[in-house]
Design an enzyme around this catalytic site. Sequence first.
Site, PDB file in Angstrom:
ATOM      1  N   GLU A   1      -7.194   1.671  -3.158  1.00  0.00           N
ATOM      2  CA  GLU A   1      -5.720   1.881  -3.249  1.00  0.00           C
ATOM      3  C   GLU A   1      -5.235   0.575  -3.674  1.00  0.00           C
ATOM      4  OE1 GLU A   1      -2.024   3.080  -0.599  1.00  0.00           O
ATOM      5  OE2 GLU A   1      -3.868   4.374  -0.606  1.00  0.00           O
TER       6      GLU A   1
ATOM      7  N   PHE B   1       0.758  -1.351   0.066  1.00  0.00           N
ATOM      8  CA  PHE B   1       0.031   0.159   0.134  1.00  0.00           C
ATOM      9  C   PHE B   1       0.852   1.315   0.208  1.00  0.00           C
ATOM     10  CE2 PHE B   1      -4.645  -0.101   1.467  1.00  0.00           C
ATOM     11  CZ  PHE B   1      -5.226  -0.609   0.399  1.00  0.00           C
TER      12      PHE B   1
ATOM     13  N   ARG C   1      -3.047   9.873   6.903  1.00  0.00           N
ATOM     14  CA  ARG C   1      -3.373   8.568   7.270  1.00  0.00           C
ATOM     15  C   ARG C   1      -2.448   7.424   6.296  1.00  0.00           C
ATOM     16  NH1 ARG C   1      -6.660   4.209   5.899  1.00  0.00           N
ATOM     17  NH2 ARG C   1      -7.980   5.499   4.811  1.00  0.00           N
TER      18      ARG C   1
ATOM     19  N   GLN D   1      -8.542  13.737   4.871  1.00  0.00           N
ATOM     20  CA  GLN D   1      -7.725  12.876   3.756  1.00  0.00           C
ATOM     21  C   GLN D   1      -8.458  12.694   2.205  1.00  0.00           C
ATOM     22  OE1 GLN D   1      -6.636   8.464   3.742  1.00  0.00           O
ATOM     23  NE2 GLN D   1      -4.680   9.450   3.861  1.00  0.00           N
TER      24      GLN D   1
ATOM     25  N   LEU E   1     -14.989   5.171  -3.977  1.00  0.00           N
ATOM     26  CA  LEU E   1     -13.574   5.123  -4.061  1.00  0.00           C
ATOM     27  C   LEU E   1     -13.374   3.888  -4.879  1.00  0.00           C
ATOM     28  CD1 LEU E   1     -11.029   5.402  -2.159  1.00  0.00           C
ATOM     29  CD2 LEU E   1     -11.981   3.287  -0.850  1.00  0.00           C
TER      30      LEU E   1
ATOM     31  N   HIS F   1      -8.618  10.973  -0.912  1.00  0.00           N
ATOM     32  CA  HIS F   1      -8.057   9.687  -1.562  1.00  0.00           C
ATOM     33  C   HIS F   1      -7.888  10.010  -2.870  1.00  0.00           C
ATOM     34  CE1 HIS F   1      -7.816   5.683  -2.868  1.00  0.00           C
ATOM     35  NE2 HIS F   1      -7.920   5.215  -1.535  1.00  0.00           N
TER      36      HIS F   1
ATOM     37  N   ARG G   1      -0.862   9.416   0.256  1.00  0.00           N
ATOM     38  CA  ARG G   1      -2.001   9.639  -0.438  1.00  0.00           C
ATOM     39  C   ARG G   1      -2.055  11.181  -0.792  1.00  0.00           C
ATOM     40  NH1 ARG G   1      -6.466   5.751   2.499  1.00  0.00           N
ATOM     41  NH2 ARG G   1      -5.901   3.934   1.527  1.00  0.00           N
TER      42      ARG G   1
ATOM     43  N   HIS H   1     -12.133  11.328   1.795  1.00  0.00           N
ATOM     44  CA  HIS H   1     -12.344   9.865   2.355  1.00  0.00           C
ATOM     45  C   HIS H   1     -12.369   9.655   3.646  1.00  0.00           C
ATOM     46  CE1 HIS H   1     -11.658   5.746   1.940  1.00  0.00           C
ATOM     47  NE2 HIS H   1     -10.444   5.692   2.402  1.00  0.00           N
TER      48      HIS H   1
END
Length: 623
Positions: free
Chosen positions: A281, A145, A411, A259, A278, A261, A312, A376
Amino acid sequence: MSQYTTSSIYSDASASDHAQSTPTDIEYEEIHVPVLVIGAGAAGARVAIELKEQGVEPLVIGKRDYGDAHTTWAAGGINAALGSRDPEDDWRIHAADTLREGHFLNDPHAVELVAREMPNRIRELVDWGMPFARTEDGQIQQRYFGAQSFRRTCFVGDHTGEAMLETLVDKAQSLSIPYRENVMITRLLSDGDRVEGAVGFDMETGDNLCFVTDQVVVAAGGSSAMYNRHSSRDEENNGDGPALALDAGAELLDMEFVQFHPTGMVGDRYGEEWDGRLVTEAVRGEGGRLYNAENERFMERYSPDQMELDARDVVARAITQEIREGRGTANGGVYLDISHRDDDYIQDRLPGMVDRFGHLGVDITSDPMEVAPTAHYTMGGVDIDPHTGETGVDGLYAVGESTAGVHGANRLGGNSLAETVAVAKPVGQHIAAEVQPRGFATDGGSGDVDVITETKTQLSLRMRAQAEREFAGLTQLEAADGATTAEELLDDLGELLWRDAGIIRDEAGLREAVSELETLRDRISELRIEGDRTTRSFELAVDLGFSLAVAEATLRTALERTESRGAHYRSDYPEMDNQFRESLIVSDGKRGIAIRRRPVAEPSKPVQAALDEHHELDYHHLE
């Protein structure tokens, strides 16, 4: 449970003002429980499981059907330093990556708790039946990730959150934990120092509900759905968790950090109902590449080493810059392409994405997806002690996305699901220890001591008056017949937040947003409810109050933080200020929101050593 009818209501919060009370005839159901858990996602479920296993029976309440929570939308995976693919990984490096991604604004104690706990929490989920993907030799499979030094993210295809919540719900049901569906909490009963319960209504019948308890756990999610482009469902993540806690006397932490995304679906391409949804990821974690409309793999300009798997905030700003400079698609996005991967591999690792886009006429094994950033997750939330969940208000606890501390300024992908179970277990243990000395046990007629099912026997006069005022307020709201709907006001709020408190911010825009927010508040007097309190119109009206409170905290802290750090980017202050490595604490005083600063603690020696070792993702392992 009992039916309770009252004949009076006090005009303010003090029982001493009995002479100012006015006659009413308010009916409400009164429910007595040892612990009330507000929110039925992973965090709420895991706290409830721990409470029951420690001998305390909680009541879990949620706004939707059991198992229908925002946790299910966390698709890509959950982090734990298992070392299945990269044996050199360990909890110290997981903590270091989390701190680095959070730009060192994280609470290092919370970070270390999560990193240490997660291997055991993953094994626990396996014991409870969670079907993680496996390597050929039977170990739990792990993927990359963004911004992770090693392959650390455990997964179940691209529906990890859904599989995890199903596992937790099955475990809770096996323990016969009580759950009440379709309940909306509108206020916590608190004098600012301690809680005595919560009030709200049954969303199916409209009935008033009063929950009497000395222990309340807020696990109701974050506030990213305030933005008009977001990855949540409209009825989730409206800020009710942080707003309820703030109103009850708790403090909020780092609310400016939202955040965005990098990859949400583009509504002009796929339809308005899909706008902002979404695109996990995991697509980039499995090798997906970003291209602009000129077919340039543009991340080579912004992050040549980590490419699409940089943090991100970095990737989201890069996409935004490409679109602003005219290199986006005609629909206002960029392309995310994984078609260079083998078809069977894509089908195996990303079945949900294959299915979703297939229904929209796009075969992602051969064609790219159009994506753009979307709100997000909220790193900010209720300020807690991560080991106990305590908020500073006696009897009030919080867990999950309603809280702050673990994620800092940004995050690390895969840490949201990790936080829910890693923090929830010790919080549940602590609450159980608090309840048991003052509770009593039942034997169910068997003669054997069973779990604690009830402690508090009645509300104080002051809190009963507060409950009755809230019920009267709900009745008044239900009768509102102005010219404006809550949906219209929420749309306006979402637009101003996206415009002025979105990916790129500045002082002029933030000040304009604060001014417009006051105008929105004034328009509440024009509100119109279309139907009774069982309607979506009424639900959104309640959400509006929560969202306005949290939006103000977000805007004012964003204005206060005169630097760029993580997800908070100020074009008028584009550099990070090392003197501003401080958290912003929000409290609700008599004159409105107050903000103060608090220095951030330093990492432990083992984690600092991992930071000094300078571990970093080698993206080209995916090439």
